[in-house]
Every structure is written in C-alpha cells, then in structure tokens.
Design a protein around this motif. Structure first.
Motif, PDB file in Angstrom:
ATOM      1  N   ARG A  44       9.182   0.517   4.668  1.00 53.17           N
ATOM      2  CA  ARG A  44      10.590   0.176   4.944  1.00 53.17           C
ATOM      3  C   ARG A  44      11.416   0.152   3.663  1.00 53.17           C
ATOM      4  N   TYR A  45      10.848  -0.403   2.589  1.00 52.05           N
ATOM      5  CA  TYR A  45      11.580  -0.527   1.325  1.00 52.05           C
ATOM      6  C   TYR A  45      11.148   0.499   0.275  1.00 52.05           C
ATOM      7  N   ASN A  46      10.225   1.380   0.651  1.00 55.93           N
ATOM      8  CA  ASN A  46       9.724   2.418  -0.249  1.00 55.93           C
ATOM      9  C   ASN A  46       9.224   1.820  -1.569  1.00 55.93           C
ATOM     10  N   ILE A  47       8.351   0.835  -1.447  1.00 56.24           N
ATOM     11  CA  ILE A  47       7.795   0.149  -2.610  1.00 56.24           C
ATOM     12  C   ILE A  47       6.267   0.161  -2.540  1.00 56.24           C
ATOM     13  N   SER A  48       5.635  -0.188  -3.652  1.00 51.10           N
ATOM     14  CA  SER A  48       4.172  -0.296  -3.699  1.00 51.10           C
ATOM     15  C   SER A  48       3.759  -1.722  -3.357  1.00 51.10           C
ATOM     16  N   ASP A  49       2.469  -1.900  -3.146  1.00 52.70           N
ATOM     17  CA  ASP A  49       1.959  -3.237  -2.855  1.00 52.70           C
ATOM     18  C   ASP A  49       2.185  -4.170  -4.047  1.00 52.70           C
ATOM     19  N   MET A  50       2.084  -3.642  -5.255  1.00 50.17           N
ATOM     20  CA  MET A  50       2.327  -4.460  -6.441  1.00 50.17           C
ATOM     21  C   MET A  50       3.784  -4.902  -6.497  1.00 50.17           C
TER      22      MET A  50
END
Length: 63
Positions: free
Chosen positions: A15-21
């Motif tokens: 949804r936010y185009n981010i990594s788990d970190m």
C-alpha cells in the motif's frame, strides 16, 4: 456484526510501497504516529480505519 477490516503487514508494505525495515522504523518513530498493529501468532494486522485516518492526518499536515 463487526465491520472492522484488518490488513496484514505485507499488504501495508504494498500500500505504501515500503520495505519491512521501513515499516519497522515507522512504528518506532513517535513523531510519525503510525498506527500500531494487532499481533496474532507473531503476524501484524493493521486496522484499515486507522490507516485511513493516518493518511488523512498526513495529507492535512502537508496542505
């Protein structure tokens, strides 16, 4: 009947185009005020209404 919708962490990442970190950092950053997840069997689930409220609050700050 509950109408609460929970989104699993992998879908929040998309949804936010981010990594788990990045998600981990967002959760640890008190100034960002990202919604806290519910943890079930070591898996994180986010209430969709909380995510929408967070998005709106961010948009209001940016405007």
């Amino acid at each position: 009947m509950s109408t609460e919708v929970y989104i699993p962490a992998p879908k929040v990442l998309v949804r936010y185009n981010i990594s788990d970190m990045s998600l981990h950092r967002w959760l640890k950053n008190p100034t960002l005020n990202f919604p806290k997840p519910m943890v079930i069997n070591r898996r994180r689930y986010f209430l969709e209404a909380d995510l929408i409220a967070w998005e709106r609050a961010r948009a209001a700050k940016a405007a």
